[in-house]
Design a protein around this motif. Structure first.
Motif, PDB file in Angstrom:
ATOM      1  N   SER A 210      58.910  36.548 -11.599  1.00  0.00           N
ATOM      2  CA  SER A 210      58.095  35.326 -11.519  1.00  0.00           C
ATOM      3  C   SER A 210      58.740  34.295 -10.590  1.00  0.00           C
ATOM      4  N   SER A 211      60.087  34.281 -10.564  1.00  0.00           N
ATOM      5  CA  SER A 211      60.793  33.317  -9.702  1.00  0.00           C
ATOM      6  C   SER A 211      60.512  33.592  -8.224  1.00  0.00           C
ATOM      7  N   HIS A 212      60.390  34.882  -7.864  1.00  0.00           N
ATOM      8  CA  HIS A 212      60.090  35.240  -6.481  1.00  0.00           C
ATOM      9  C   HIS A 212      58.669  34.830  -6.106  1.00  0.00           C
ATOM     10  N   LEU A 213      57.747  34.947  -7.064  1.00  0.00           N
ATOM     11  CA  LEU A 213      56.367  34.507  -6.815  1.00  0.00           C
ATOM     12  C   LEU A 213      56.325  32.998  -6.616  1.00  0.00           C
ATOM     13  N   SER A 214      57.072  32.262  -7.432  1.00  0.00           N
ATOM     14  CA  SER A 214      57.117  30.797  -7.315  1.00  0.00           C
ATOM     15  C   SER A 214      57.614  30.370  -5.937  1.00  0.00           C
ATOM     16  N   GLN A 215      58.647  31.072  -5.450  1.00  0.00           N
ATOM     17  CA  GLN A 215      59.172  30.771  -4.117  1.00  0.00           C
ATOM     18  C   GLN A 215      58.134  31.092  -3.043  1.00  0.00           C
ATOM     19  N   HIS A 216      57.482  32.239  -3.188  1.00  0.00           N
ATOM     20  CA  HIS A 216      56.487  32.677  -2.209  1.00  0.00           C
ATOM     21  C   HIS A 216      55.314  31.692  -2.104  1.00  0.00           C
ATOM     22  N   LYS A 217      54.881  31.168  -3.226  1.00  0.00           N
ATOM     23  CA  LYS A 217      53.730  30.247  -3.248  1.00  0.00           C
ATOM     24  C   LYS A 217      53.929  29.038  -2.341  1.00  0.00           C
ATOM     25  N   ARG A 218      55.194  28.680  -2.124  1.00  0.00           N
ATOM     26  CA  ARG A 218      55.488  27.509  -1.289  1.00  0.00           C
ATOM     27  C   ARG A 218      55.129  27.746   0.173  1.00  0.00           C
ATOM     28  N   ILE A 219      54.974  29.026   0.557  1.00  0.00           N
ATOM     29  CA  ILE A 219      54.499  29.346   1.912  1.00  0.00           C
ATOM     30  C   ILE A 219      53.090  28.808   2.077  1.00  0.00           C
ATOM     31  N   HIS A 220      52.284  28.927   1.023  1.00  0.00           N
ATOM     32  CA  HIS A 220      50.889  28.490   1.060  1.00  0.00           C
ATOM     33  C   HIS A 220      50.758  26.975   0.864  1.00  0.00           C
ATOM     34  N   THR A 221      51.606  26.418  -0.010  1.00  0.00           N
ATOM     35  CA  THR A 221      51.482  24.986  -0.322  1.00  0.00           C
ATOM     36  C   THR A 221      52.257  24.100   0.648  1.00  0.00           C
ATOM     37  N   GLY A 222      53.265  24.702   1.311  1.00  0.00           N
ATOM     38  CA  GLY A 222      54.106  23.904   2.215  1.00  0.00           C
ATOM     39  C   GLY A 222      55.154  23.093   1.477  1.00  0.00           C
ATOM     40  N   GLU A 223      55.259  23.297   0.180  1.00  0.00           N
ATOM     41  CA  GLU A 223      56.212  22.545  -0.637  1.00  0.00           C
ATOM     42  C   GLU A 223      57.650  22.880  -0.245  1.00  0.00           C
ATOM     43  N   ARG A 224      58.472  21.834  -0.104  1.00  0.00           N
ATOM     44  CA  ARG A 224      59.894  22.005   0.214  1.00  0.00           C
ATOM     45  C   ARG A 224      60.696  21.086  -0.714  1.00  0.00           C
ATOM     46  N   PRO A 225      60.936  21.557  -1.939  1.00  0.00           N
ATOM     47  CA  PRO A 225      61.554  20.673  -2.946  1.00  0.00           C
ATOM     48  C   PRO A 225      63.058  20.452  -2.814  1.00  0.00           C
ATOM     49  N   TYR A 226      63.718  21.243  -1.957  1.00  0.00           N
ATOM     50  CA  TYR A 226      65.179  21.139  -1.844  1.00  0.00           C
ATOM     51  C   TYR A 226      65.550  20.360  -0.574  1.00  0.00           C
ATOM     52  N   LYS A 227      65.964  19.117  -0.770  1.00  0.00           N
ATOM     53  CA  LYS A 227      66.200  18.205   0.359  1.00  0.00           C
ATOM     54  C   LYS A 227      67.684  17.909   0.545  1.00  0.00           C
ATOM     55  N   CYS A 228      68.110  17.956   1.821  1.00  0.00           N
ATOM     56  CA  CYS A 228      69.497  17.636   2.162  1.00  0.00           C
ATOM     57  C   CYS A 228      69.704  16.124   2.089  1.00  0.00           C
TER      58      CYS A 228
END
Length: 299
Positions: A210-228
């Motif tokens: 499920s964690s891999h699916l959650s990461q993959h979904k961000r390709i579609h949403t454009g979400e980038r939650p990890y900020k430097c």
């Protein structure tokens, strides 16, 4: 059908009369000697023991657990497939099992039907009452075989087991790899099968976890939650941020044992190692190359 053993016996005192009341009291007098799980009915523990014996006509193709009942076998498979057919109409949350769904609904209604006769504390789940009763009785059914320490509930026992290095009670029947928790074993078993139960609704791509699916979904949403925090650059996965931070810290954790050269990524080290060997996996026009970038230049 109560079998009378003498004329003095009262139907109310018979086991068949008393047992149904445990549904309300939360009493679970039958404990499994193998794993400590407790049950209301003797018939339930008999069915449960099949899991430890390895017998039963219905065997799970993912983990090897055996069941004597087809219904229980099909319900068990949901652990591996991720199927959650029971949906809460109040909040939309889904569950694999009807019992879990039923207990969850009480979070909306506030219903707590299981009350402690000792102190009056009430619970939504009978198993919570069972565990609570042990605070009054002093019962500790989960005992560590390593040090003898005993615990009231399985979660405390499992947490304790992790304090003993090397204790991994859950073995993979396929490769022999052992794990601290059963959930880790279940996750690992997918590496031996083609099972990919987590499917993307956008593009249909399926994943083992499920964690891999959650990461993959961000390709579609454009979400980038990890900020430097240094430069503001954002990433869709945490490992992307971890690697990026090395550009600021100068850290190069992947070192070549041959020449001492260090790299920020493991893939860079693997590519570099080919310069020390004769391995040149990329081929075109008769020439061979140690990495794909050199091949691109040739083409």
């Amino acid at each position: 059908g109560v079998r009378l053993v003498g004329s003095e016996m009262c139907i109310r005192d018979s086991p068949s009369f008393r047992t149904p009341q445990r549904d309300h009291t939360g009493e679970k007098p039958y404990a499994c000697k193998v794993c400590g799980k407790t049950f209301i009915f003797h018939s339930s523990i008999r069915r449960h023991m099949v899991m430890h014996s390895g017998d039963g006509p219905y065997k799970c193709k993912f983990c090897g657990k055996a069941f004597h009942c087809l219904r229980l076998y099909l319900i068990h498979e949901r652990i591996h497939t991720g199927e959650k057919p029971c949906e809460c109409k109040q909040c939309g949350k889904s569950f694999s099992y009807s019992a879990t769904h039923r207990i969850h609904k009480r979070t909306h209604t506030g219903e707590k039907p299981y009350e402690c006769k000792e102190c009056g504390k009430a619970f939504a789940n009978s198993s919570h009452l069972t565990v609570h009763m042990r605070t009054h009785t002093g019962e500790k059914p989960y005992q560590c075989k390593e040090c003898g320490k005993a615990f009231i509930n399985s979660s405390s026992f499992k947490s304790h087991m992790q304090t003993h290095p090397g204790v991994k009670p859950y073995d993979c029947q396929q490769c022999g790899k052992a794990f601290i928790r059963s959930s880790f074993l279940i996750r690992h078993l997918r590496s031996h099968s083609a099972e990919r139960p987590f499917e993307c609704e956008e593009c249909g791509k399926a994943f083992r976890y499920s964690s891999h699916l959650s990461q993959h979904k961000r390709i579609h949403t454009g979400e980038r939650p990890y900020k430097c925090q240094k430069c503001g650059q954002a990433f869709s996965i945490s490992s992307g941020l971890t690697v990026h931070m090395r550009t600021h810290t100068g850290e190069r954790p992947f070192e070549c044992q041959e020449c001492g050269k260090a790299f920020t990524r493991s893939t860079y080290l693997i590519r570099h190692l080919r310069s020390h060997s004769v391995e040149k996996p990329y081929k075109e026009c008769g020439q061979t190359f140690s990495n794909s970038s050199c091949l691109t230049e040739c083409v």
